[in-house]
Motif scaffolding. Structure first.
Motif, PDB file in Angstrom:
ATOM      1  N   SER A 131       1.032  -1.104  -0.020  1.00  0.00           N
ATOM      2  CA  SER A 131       0.130  -0.129  -0.133  1.00  0.00           C
ATOM      3  C   SER A 131       0.779   1.344  -0.088  1.00  0.00           C
ATOM      4  O   SER A 131       0.662   2.312  -0.690  1.00  0.00           O
ATOM      5  N   GLN A 139      -7.544   0.340   0.221  1.00  0.00           N
ATOM      6  CA  GLN A 139      -7.646  -1.028   0.797  1.00  0.00           C
ATOM      7  C   GLN A 139      -9.031  -1.141   1.546  1.00  0.00           C
ATOM      8  O   GLN A 139      -9.904  -2.285   1.492  1.00  0.00           O
ATOM      9  N   ASP A 184      -6.097  -1.443  -4.637  1.00  0.00           N
ATOM     10  CA  ASP A 184      -5.541  -1.977  -3.427  1.00  0.00           C
ATOM     11  C   ASP A 184      -6.386  -3.015  -2.834  1.00  0.00           C
ATOM     12  O   ASP A 184      -7.345  -2.835  -2.237  1.00  0.00           O
ATOM     13  N   GLU A 185      -6.149  -4.560  -3.035  1.00  0.00           N
ATOM     14  CA  GLU A 185      -6.852  -5.500  -2.787  1.00  0.00           C
ATOM     15  C   GLU A 185      -8.450  -5.327  -2.996  1.00  0.00           C
ATOM     16  O   GLU A 185      -9.172  -5.128  -2.309  1.00  0.00           O
TER      17      GLU A 185
HETATM   18 MG    MG Z   1      -1.989  -2.648   2.212  1.00  0.00          MG
END
Ligand code: MG
Ligand code: ATP
Lengths: 258, 257
Positions: free
Chosen positions: A47, A91, A169-170
């Motif tokens: 991140s 995220q 992010d994810e």
């Molecule tokens: Mg992360």
């Protein structure tokens, strides 16, 4: 890739928080119109890497070039303009909790004064449909949504303005497997249809192979391996092998063992 | 030696803090003069600060005026100077108590809310998200709040002045047996424009300080829910202290001869 300027080019990117060296010299090239999947253990700095590229975190050293322009040389206004080319899914979704869902999704459009509020709402509902959400949730507030729905709204917000560059992010963490596959498909679709360049962080190997043209592994603050995403499961690199197969034994020592 | 080092570090910390605060304030102010302007955010902040603080400020003012009447009566009666009560009340309310008490109340109500809201936005990446959506967070979150607070507080204080004097009037006439006409005449005859204007100017400064501390601590909060809690406390405490300190400075500026 030779001769062509990569859309995103990182050289010697370094960042430490206190004594903790999170990024220790990252070199990375991402060609225009391709997508890169970044894998790596929890806390390895994935991140932070993305936030450094966006300029949300100022790196200690190193160069971030977007489309051949070094970001640190730009003035505030020019950097804002460069950032407008980027869409980002955070995220934890990071939805604005004081605004209803549709205003979240249309935020970038409204900020650029390209549309009226009525048009923005219609556009938002259209994008929401792409991520599998109905018009009925447009008026709800983020706190009234489930985690997976928030993630999808975050995705809708990231792609609403059709940016050239997309960071995820994810994107599929917290979604059920079917919705995960749908979102993967959507990401691939965006990259292909919009011709966007993408970086996606994921812990899900199936998803990594679906989304990525290429893959890179972050470990110990460095890119320890990169190659075609299809080679992830058979990279021949012991670090990547241990990670992708989820083995407890191997060169990666998880911090919990100390 | 260790003591010296600690003292030195403390002084450096203070200087660093003041510097960062000044830069933050300048950045926030500079955005008030450069488009785009977020009128919607400004209006929201104005309603939140001005309108919703009205009940608490009005209650504070009315009780302050009432207490002032009682206390000054017991004091002044000893010198047979009861006639000065109306004058005392209107001066203390307009010059001092109106702006200071309203400022403190708004610091507790609005400063805390701002720090909590902006702090939560910081720790949940919402501020970063703004930056990725063609929106400057200082311009969108901070500038409208600074302006709204500096405008709303004088308006609140104007109302508080009237209500505070009214509170004194009620006690003086209903309980202490003053003649209403004489009391009102005394109130008005001694009042000068400068008394009210200086109070409103103070209020504008206090409003700005409250919003500045709320935004600054929220914007720089770190570390989850606990960090937001700390930011909220810091915002209220620092705004309160600054209000009292600036009250002295401004009084010195307006009335010292
Ligand atoms: Mg992360
Ligand atoms: N603002 C910050 N201040 C201090 N340390 C930070 C900050 N942001 C990140 N870190 C540290 O940097 C390291 C990397 O964090 P990062 O969020 O990039 O991990 P990650 O690879 O995304 O992990 P995950 O897969 O769990 O999301 C962590 O050890 C974290 O403690």
């Amino acid at each position: 890739m030779s001769g062509v300027v990569p859309m995103i080019r990182l050289r010697g990117l370094t960042k430490a928080f206190g004594d903790k060296q999170v990024l220790a010299g990252i070199d990375l090239d991402i060609a225009a119109g391709t997508s890169l999947v970044v894998i790596g253990g929890s806390g390895s700095g994935k991140s932070v890497l993305i936030k450094c590229i966006l300029g949300l975190i100022t790196p200690d050293a190193g160069v971030v070039e977007i489309d051949g322009v070094a970001m640190h040389t730009l003035s505030g206004r020019a950097r804002e303009k460069a950032r407008a080319r980027v869409g980002m899914l955070f995220q934890n979704a990071a939805l604005f909790d004081s605004l209803p869902v549709w205003e979240n999704v249309a935020f970038g459009l409204l900020a650029r004064h390209q549309v009226t509020r009525r048009q923005a709402r219609a556009a938002a509902i259209e994008v929401l449909a792409q991520v599998g959400l109905g018009a009925d949730i447009a008026g709800l507030y983020p706190a009234e949504l489930s985690g997976g729905m928030q993630k999808r709204v975050g995705l809708a917000r990231a792609i609403a303005a059709r940016p050239d560059i997309l960071f995820f992010d994810e994107p599929t963490t917290g979604l059920d497997p079917i919705m995960g596959a749908v979102i993967d498909g959507l990401i691939v679709d965006c990259v292909k249809r919009l011709g966007s360049t993408a970086i996606a962080i994921t812990h899900d190997m199936a998803s990594a192979r679906r989304i990525g043209d290429r893959a890179a592994m972050l470990y110990g603050g460095q890119i320890v391996w990169q190659g075609a995403a299809t080679d992830l499961m058979a990279s021949g690199n012991p670090l990547v092998d241990q990670f992708t197969h989820g083995r407890r034994e191997g060169p990666i020592q998880m911090e919990t063992r100390r | 030696m260790a003591l010296l080092a600690a003292l030195g570090r403390f002084v450096l910390d203070i200087c660093g803090f003041a510097g960062r605060l000044a830069l933050f304030a300048l950045a926030g102010l500079s955005h008030l003069f450069r488009p785009p302007f977020y009128g919607r955010m400004f209006a929201r902040a104005l309603v939140e600060i001005g309108y919703f603080s009205l009940p608490v400020v009005a209650l504070t003012a009315v009780f302050t005026g009432m207490v002032l009447a009682l206390q000054s009566y017991t004091g002044f009666a000893r010198f047979s100077a009861e006639g000065a009560i109306a004058n005392l009340i209107v001066l203390s309310v307009t010059r001092e108590l109106g702006p200071v008490l309203a400022g403190l109340m708004v610091a507790g109500r609005v400063g805390a809310a701002m720090a909590a809201e902006i702090g939560t936005m910081r720790v949940t990446d919402q501020i970063d998200a703004l930056a990725t959506l063609s929106t400057n967070p200082m311009k969108y979150l901070v500038a409208p709040r600074l302006l709204a607070a500096a405008i709303a507080l004088p308006l609140l204080v104007l109302i508080a002045d009237i209500i505070g004097v009214l509170g004194g009037f009620i006690i003086a006439t209903a309980k202490l047996g003053f003649n209403p006409h004489t009391y009102l005449a005394n109130t008005i005859s001694f009042l000068q424009t400068m008394d009210v204007v200086s109070g409103l100017a103070k209020a504008a400064v206090f409003g700005f300080l409250v919003a500045l501390m709320g935004c600054f601590h929220g914007y720089n909060s770190r570390g989850g829910a606990e960090g937001v809690g700390t930011a909220t406390t810091s915002a209220v405490v620092s705004a309160s202290v600054l209000i009292l300190a600036f009250d002295y400075v401004l009084t010195e500026m307006f009335f010292a001869r």
